[in-house]
Design a protein around this motif. Sequence first.
Motif, short mmCIF file in Angstrom:
data_model
loop_
_atom_site.label_atom_id
_atom_site.label_comp_id
_atom_site.label_asym_id
_atom_site.label_seq_id
_atom_site.Cartn_x
_atom_site.Cartn_y
_atom_site.Cartn_z
N PRO A 25 0.84 -1.21 0.00
CA PRO A 25 0.00 0.00 0.00
C PRO A 25 0.87 1.26 0.00
O PRO A 25 2.07 1.19 0.25
N VAL A 26 0.26 2.40 -0.27
CA VAL A 26 0.96 3.66 -0.03
C VAL A 26 0.99 3.91 1.47
O VAL A 26 0.24 3.31 2.23
N CYS A 27 1.89 4.80 1.88
CA CYS A 27 2.11 4.98 3.32
C CYS A 27 2.56 6.41 3.60
O CYS A 27 3.27 7.02 2.80
N SER A 28 2.11 6.95 4.72
CA SER A 28 2.81 8.11 5.28
C SER A 28 3.06 7.79 6.74
O SER A 28 2.32 7.02 7.36
N ALA A 29 4.13 8.34 7.28
CA ALA A 29 4.53 8.03 8.66
C ALA A 29 5.01 9.30 9.33
O ALA A 29 5.68 10.12 8.70
N PHE A 30 4.68 9.45 10.60
CA PHE A 30 5.09 10.66 11.31
C PHE A 30 5.15 10.42 12.81
O PHE A 30 4.51 9.49 13.33
N GLY A 31 5.91 11.25 13.49
CA GLY A 31 6.10 11.13 14.93
C GLY A 31 5.02 11.88 15.69
O GLY A 31 4.74 13.03 15.38
N ALA A 58 4.97 0.72 -7.80
CA ALA A 58 6.08 0.56 -6.86
C ALA A 58 7.12 1.66 -7.07
O ALA A 58 7.24 2.22 -8.17
N TYR A 59 7.84 1.97 -6.01
CA TYR A 59 8.99 2.86 -6.14
C TYR A 59 10.07 2.15 -6.96
O TYR A 59 10.15 0.91 -6.95
N PRO A 60 10.91 2.93 -7.66
CA PRO A 60 12.00 2.31 -8.44
C PRO A 60 13.15 1.86 -7.55
O PRO A 60 14.21 1.50 -8.05
N PHE A 61 12.96 1.89 -6.23
CA PHE A 61 13.98 1.39 -5.31
C PHE A 61 13.27 0.54 -4.27
O PHE A 61 12.02 0.48 -4.23
N ASP A 62 14.05 -0.15 -3.44
CA ASP A 62 13.48 -1.02 -2.43
C ASP A 62 12.77 -0.18 -1.37
O ASP A 62 13.38 0.70 -0.76
N ALA A 63 11.49 -0.43 -1.17
CA ALA A 63 10.73 0.36 -0.19
C ALA A 63 9.67 -0.50 0.46
O ALA A 63 9.27 -1.54 -0.08
N ALA A 64 9.23 -0.08 1.64
CA ALA A 64 8.23 -0.83 2.38
C ALA A 64 6.81 -0.42 2.00
O ALA A 64 5.85 -0.79 2.66
N PHE A 65 6.69 0.36 0.93
CA PHE A 65 5.37 0.81 0.50
C PHE A 65 5.44 1.20 -0.97
O PHE A 65 6.52 1.28 -1.54
N SER A 66 4.29 1.40 -1.56
CA SER A 66 4.22 1.80 -2.97
C SER A 66 4.26 3.32 -3.07
O SER A 66 3.94 4.03 -2.13
N GLU A 67 4.62 3.79 -4.27
CA GLU A 67 4.61 5.24 -4.51
C GLU A 67 3.18 5.75 -4.68
O GLU A 67 2.85 6.84 -4.23
N ALA A 68 2.35 4.92 -5.33
CA ALA A 68 0.98 5.35 -5.62
C ALA A 68 0.10 4.13 -5.81
O ALA A 68 0.58 3.05 -6.18
N VAL A 69 -1.17 4.29 -5.51
CA VAL A 69 -2.17 3.27 -5.80
C VAL A 69 -3.35 3.96 -6.45
O VAL A 69 -3.84 4.97 -5.94
N LEU A 83 -1.32 8.80 -3.02
CA LEU A 83 0.14 8.89 -3.06
C LEU A 83 0.72 8.69 -1.67
O LEU A 83 0.14 9.15 -0.68
N SER A 84 1.88 8.06 -1.61
CA SER A 84 2.61 8.01 -0.34
C SER A 84 3.07 9.41 0.04
O SER A 84 3.14 10.30 -0.82
N GLY A 85 3.36 9.58 1.32
CA GLY A 85 3.83 10.87 1.78
C GLY A 85 5.10 11.30 1.06
O GLY A 85 5.97 10.48 0.78
N HIS A 86 5.19 12.58 0.73
CA HIS A 86 6.38 13.13 0.08
C HIS A 86 7.06 14.13 1.01
O HIS A 86 6.39 14.92 1.68
N GLU A 146 6.14 17.20 5.57
CA GLU A 146 5.74 16.07 4.71
C GLU A 146 4.32 16.33 4.26
O GLU A 146 3.52 16.92 4.98
N ILE A 147 3.99 15.87 3.05
CA ILE A 147 2.63 16.04 2.54
C ILE A 147 2.13 14.72 2.01
O ILE A 147 2.86 13.98 1.34
N GLU A 148 0.88 14.41 2.36
CA GLU A 148 0.23 13.19 1.88
C GLU A 148 -0.93 13.62 1.02
O GLU A 148 -1.73 14.46 1.44
#
Lengths: 123, 123, 123
Positions: A99-105, B9-20, B28-31, B116-118
């Motif tokens: 899934p897409v994700c955002s994470a924050f403290g 998917a992101y073009p690198f190893d990530a624990a989440f997708s860039e977009a769904v 979109l995942s957080g930027h 950060e923006i989601e």
Amino acid sequence: MSPEPTFYAYPFDAAFSEAVRIGNTLYLSGHIGDDDNGNLADGFEAEVAQMIANVAASLARFDLGLDALISVRVMLTDMGQLECFNRLFAACFSDKPLPVCSAFGVTQLALNAAIEIECVARL
Amino acid sequence: MSPEPTFYAYPFDAAFSEAVRIGNTLYLSGHIGDDDNGNLADGFEAEVAQMIANVAASLARFDLGLDALISVRVMLTDMGQLECFNRLFAACFSDKPLPVCSAFGVTQLALNAAIEIECVARL
Amino acid sequence: MSPEPTFYAYPFDAAFSEAVRIGNTLYLSGHIGDDDNGNLADGFEAEVAQMIANVAASLARFDLGLDALISVRVMLTDMGQLECFNRLFAACFSDKPLPVCSAFGVTQLALNAAIEIECVARL
């Protein structure tokens, strides 16, 4: 599939529903790593494991698995633990798309949990 | 448009997708304001500019512009910088309608970013 | 219902819209407990009451009531006040089904509010 929302109440007195289904989209309330008695698991990794089990249990009521998740929002009281969460979470998906994700403290979570996850899934 | 979710998917190893993408909705995942090497831009305004450029780059994969945004969530480590963000962000829309927004102060973000923006967008 | 998004601007200069409607889904910007002059209500319970009134006013523009809410996100500067919010919020729904919810502690909110709520509703 009906466009009407369907609300799934918690089996205990709560100020919110466990899940709401709108067409093909399922919104879940935030989950933390507590058991049915409201006791948090002991230690961060155990909390994450229990939290993911709680999400999986909510999804299972709709015959869904974790791979139905499309969007998650992760709240941590210590962002230093984000990589640990990422590793444990990604391991649940193996080859399936994440899934897409955002994470924050955050300053604090319910029951003084170290982590909470809010999920949207697809039926 | 298919009701099936499509994961990007992101073009690198990530624990989440860039977009769904689900039907007409794009999550979109957080930027944050980092470049392709994971280096944050220097200074708040530069971070915001890079962050918005990163969102625009994600949207461009779907032939969308910033005006496709319908909902954003803004996380700041210093809420004193919200007005600065608002000014820079609104300037990207000129006459076009703005998305809804919520904003809040967080203790920490990935890479120690200041913001950060989601985003949710509409195809 | 048109799949095109419809944006509802605030009646004052703002960096975001008050609401966006996409098909049957209505996204609202975050609400705090301030009046039309931007003054926060005095005390936590009064802030919550004003905040809920502000949400209700936004929903009323679409001929909706609070029972149209399907998902809320609650940000608090003091998580010790979550139970108070829960009590006041749940009382607005009486027999009607409650939305899903996630809640977390933040460092600061706009206007130094003690609480903010971000809502998604169903038309």
